[in-house]
Design a protein around this motif. Structure first.
Motif, mmCIF file in Angstrom:
data_model
loop_
_atom_site.group_PDB
_atom_site.id
_atom_site.type_symbol
_atom_site.label_atom_id
_atom_site.label_comp_id
_atom_site.label_asym_id
_atom_site.label_seq_id
_atom_site.Cartn_x
_atom_site.Cartn_y
_atom_site.Cartn_z
ATOM 1 N N THR A 269 23.176 44.003 16.442
ATOM 2 C CA THR A 269 22.001 43.784 17.293
ATOM 3 C C THR A 269 22.103 44.612 18.566
ATOM 4 O OG1 THR A 269 21.811 41.530 16.450
ATOM 5 C CG2 THR A 269 20.620 42.045 18.472
ATOM 6 N N LEU A 270 23.300 44.610 19.171
ATOM 7 C CA LEU A 270 23.511 45.432 20.370
ATOM 8 C C LEU A 270 23.282 46.898 20.063
ATOM 9 C CD1 LEU A 270 26.755 43.747 21.778
ATOM 10 C CD2 LEU A 270 24.449 43.581 22.736
ATOM 11 N N LEU A 271 23.767 47.334 18.889
ATOM 12 C CA LEU A 271 23.615 48.732 18.496
ATOM 13 C C LEU A 271 22.147 49.080 18.288
ATOM 14 C CD1 LEU A 271 25.383 51.206 17.874
ATOM 15 C CD2 LEU A 271 25.392 50.502 15.484
ATOM 16 N N SER A 272 21.403 48.170 17.662
ATOM 17 C CA SER A 272 19.980 48.400 17.421
ATOM 18 C C SER A 272 19.202 48.484 18.735
ATOM 19 C CB SER A 272 19.421 47.273 16.549
ATOM 20 O OG SER A 272 18.035 47.406 16.366
ATOM 21 N N ILE A 273 19.522 47.597 19.677
ATOM 22 C CA ILE A 273 18.852 47.624 20.985
ATOM 23 C C ILE A 273 19.149 48.931 21.704
ATOM 24 C CG2 ILE A 273 18.812 46.558 23.273
ATOM 25 C CD1 ILE A 273 19.377 43.869 21.858
ATOM 26 N N ALA A 274 20.438 49.336 21.658
ATOM 27 C CA ALA A 274 20.836 50.573 22.337
ATOM 28 C C ALA A 274 20.143 51.777 21.715
ATOM 29 C CB ALA A 274 22.348 50.744 22.257
ATOM 30 N N GLU A 275 20.045 51.826 20.382
ATOM 31 C CA GLU A 275 19.391 52.944 19.714
ATOM 32 C C GLU A 275 17.907 52.997 20.049
ATOM 33 O OE1 GLU A 275 20.301 52.423 15.603
ATOM 34 O OE2 GLU A 275 22.231 53.483 15.734
ATOM 35 N N THR A 276 17.275 51.831 20.136
ATOM 36 C CA THR A 276 15.845 51.789 20.494
ATOM 37 C C THR A 276 15.627 52.331 21.900
ATOM 38 O OG1 THR A 276 15.497 49.860 19.071
ATOM 39 C CG2 THR A 276 13.844 50.287 20.765
ATOM 40 N N ILE A 277 16.467 51.903 22.835
ATOM 41 C CA ILE A 277 16.312 52.334 24.226
ATOM 42 C C ILE A 277 16.572 53.827 24.372
ATOM 43 C CG2 ILE A 277 17.263 52.110 26.557
ATOM 44 C CD1 ILE A 277 17.795 49.153 25.886
ATOM 45 N N THR A 278 17.699 54.297 23.812
ATOM 46 C CA THR A 278 18.034 55.719 23.949
ATOM 47 C C THR A 278 17.061 56.596 23.173
ATOM 48 O OG1 THR A 278 19.645 55.481 22.136
ATOM 49 C CG2 THR A 278 20.487 55.325 24.387
ATOM 50 N N GLY A 279 16.564 56.091 22.026
ATOM 51 C CA GLY A 279 15.568 56.856 21.278
ATOM 52 C C GLY A 279 14.286 57.032 22.063
ATOM 53 N N ALA A 280 13.822 55.934 22.681
ATOM 54 C CA ALA A 280 12.614 56.008 23.510
ATOM 55 C C ALA A 280 12.833 56.929 24.703
ATOM 56 C CB ALA A 280 12.218 54.609 23.980
ATOM 57 N N LEU A 281 14.029 56.860 25.282
ATOM 58 C CA LEU A 281 14.347 57.733 26.416
ATOM 59 C C LEU A 281 14.318 59.199 26.005
ATOM 60 C CD1 LEU A 281 15.345 57.998 29.363
ATOM 61 C CD2 LEU A 281 17.679 57.822 28.493
ATOM 62 N N THR A 282 14.856 59.497 24.813
ATOM 63 C CA THR A 282 14.867 60.875 24.326
ATOM 64 C C THR A 282 13.450 61.397 24.132
ATOM 65 O OG1 THR A 282 16.976 60.514 23.204
ATOM 66 C CG2 THR A 282 15.674 62.388 22.476
ATOM 67 N N VAL A 283 12.603 60.575 23.514
ATOM 68 C CA VAL A 283 11.208 60.985 23.282
ATOM 69 C C VAL A 283 10.489 61.210 24.609
ATOM 70 C CG1 VAL A 283 8.979 60.220 22.385
ATOM 71 C CG2 VAL A 283 11.049 59.860 21.040
ATOM 72 N N MET A 284 10.724 60.307 25.578
ATOM 73 C CA MET A 284 10.068 60.438 26.883
ATOM 74 C C MET A 284 10.513 61.719 27.591
ATOM 75 S SD MET A 284 10.226 57.893 30.166
ATOM 76 C CE MET A 284 11.917 58.395 30.533
ATOM 77 N N LEU A 285 11.821 61.991 27.572
ATOM 78 C CA LEU A 285 12.334 63.201 28.220
ATOM 79 C C LEU A 285 11.771 64.454 27.554
ATOM 80 C CD1 LEU A 285 16.086 62.220 28.771
ATOM 81 C CD2 LEU A 285 14.315 62.411 30.509
#
Length: 407
Positions: A269-285
């Motif tokens: 669950t922690l890994l999934s949350i982290a991937e969602t956050i970093t993925g969204a950050l990558t797309v935004m950047l």
């Protein structure tokens, strides 16, 4: 004119005005370099977070006191609803669990002779190494006998041991934690921080000794309070079963009728949350950096329109001796695409260089896939084609007589 001849003429035209061509490409260069660098940073951050979560140990569940809403309200104290007795009950009564390690963390003054430091002091049990996948560098870890006897023994993290003892062997030496003496029985191997706690820079004590010697009055009335309980299972498939069994056991022990006074967080669950956050950050950047590609395309269109005006006589002459509208259109489109692709390739090189530099200067293992590079260069070419169409059409529609006369 065939395509090869149009290509050669486009190259000659662009190289004849090297400075203007270079400045025209600058927007695309900056755009591509920015996109690739931002994607690289995002992917590097994702790898870094994943690596940090992997250090928590395989197949680990974390049981924390209070429900999620209570813990998210920063102004309120977290309920002290988990105790060491809960950890023992889980170890004895949950068959899908292979290891249980309660932890209670504080910050205390640690002293050795004339050296002192304020660092993390973690009370735990003998199964900590197994559950959290740590290894010993020297000596031994806390034993069950140490817990039963409330022995005043301590295990140091590698960083703290180096800071306090330099080249001296720590085993057998004594340190003082808030004025209480503890004998050092071991030093853990270097591993790094996780969950915001750097165990390499920490002192680990038997949790029973910590409760009686250091925590004292802050104990829960139901037993020795813990910050959280780490639980390991035999494999990933057992984690959901273990979570279900632990939930039922703790609800029964705490006599819960309504909402739980604890919550269980899995590593996945922690890994999934982290991937969602970093993925969204990558797309935004990448989206923010992509704006510069749009600006670069507009720059290409502006310069190509200027080029059409400057080359009115050339266009009129070529049409007068038989060049078709298609020939003129193709000529200007090729020039725009060459500028975009060349700028994309240069920007890609700069972006990759930036990623390498990021990997050297930061803990991020930055990198970007070949697909991302191909997409970035392809988008650059597409921008050249899109923004080159209007100037090219303007050039192709010029009347040869009017063009020659206006020139």
């Amino acid at each position: 004119m065939d395509l090869g001849e149009s290509l050669r003429m486009a190259v000659r035209t662009l190289t004849a005005n090297k400075l203007r061509s270079s400045l025209t490409m600058l927007g695309i260069v900056i755009g591509n370099a920015s996109v690739i660098s931002m994607v690289g940073i995002g992917e590097g951050a994702q790898r870094y977070v994943n690596d940090q979560l992997q250090t928590l140990g395989p197949n680990v569940l974390f049981i924390a006191p209070g429900n999620r809403e209570t813990r998210e309200l920063g102004g309120l104290d977290i309920p002290r609803t988990l105790v060491v007795a809960d950890a023992r009950a889980i170890a004895e009564q949950v068959p899908s669990v292979v290891g249980v390690a309660p932890e209670y963390s504080t910050r205390n003054l640690v002293t050795f002779r004339n050296r002192n430091t304020n660092t993390s002091v973690v009370g735990t049990s003998e199964q900590f190494l197994q559950v959290r996948s740590f290894e010993m560098g020297q000596g031994r870890f806390i034993s069950e006998l140490d817990l039963d006897r409330r022995s005043q023994v301590a295990v140091l993290g590698a960083t703290l041991a180096g800071r306090l003892f330099d080249d001296t062997l720590p085993i057998g030496q004594s340190i003082r934690v808030n004025g209480t003496s503890f004998e050092i029985i071991g030093v853990m191997a270097q591993k790094g921080s996780n969950l915001g706690l750097d165990y390499d820079d920490a002192v680990l004590l038997p949790i029973t000794t910590q409760a009686s010697r250091l925590v004292g009055r802050r104990q829960s009335p139901y037993g020795i309070e813990v910050s959280f309980i780490s639980v390991s299972t035999e494999d990933r498939e057992s984690m959901s079963t273990a979570a279900f069994q632990i939930t039922n056991l703790l609800r029964l022990r705490h006599d819960i009728r309504g909402e739980d006074d604890f919550f269980i967080q899995s590593q996945d669950t922690l890994l999934s949350i982290a991937e969602t956050i970093t993925g969204a950050l990558t797309v935004m950047l990448a989206a923010i950096a992509g704006i510069s590609l749009l600006v670069g395309g507009i720059g290409i269109m502006n310069i190509m329109l200027v080029s059409v005006r400057e080359r009115t006589q050339e266009i009129g002459l070529r049409k007068a001796i038989g060049a078709s509208q298609q020939d003129i259109l193709t000529q200007f489109l090729i020039e725009a695409i060459i500028l975009s692709i060349a700028g994309g390739l240069v920007g890609t090189g700069l972006g990759i260089g930036g990623i390498v530099l990021i990997g050297v200067l930061t803990p991020f293992e930055a990198g970007v896939s070949g697909a991302a590079i191909a997409i970035a260069v392809g988008v650059s070419g597409g921008i050249g084609l899109f923004f080159g169409v209007f100037p090219a059409r303007q050039a192709a529609k010029l009347d040869p007589i009017v063009a020659l006369r206006s020139a």
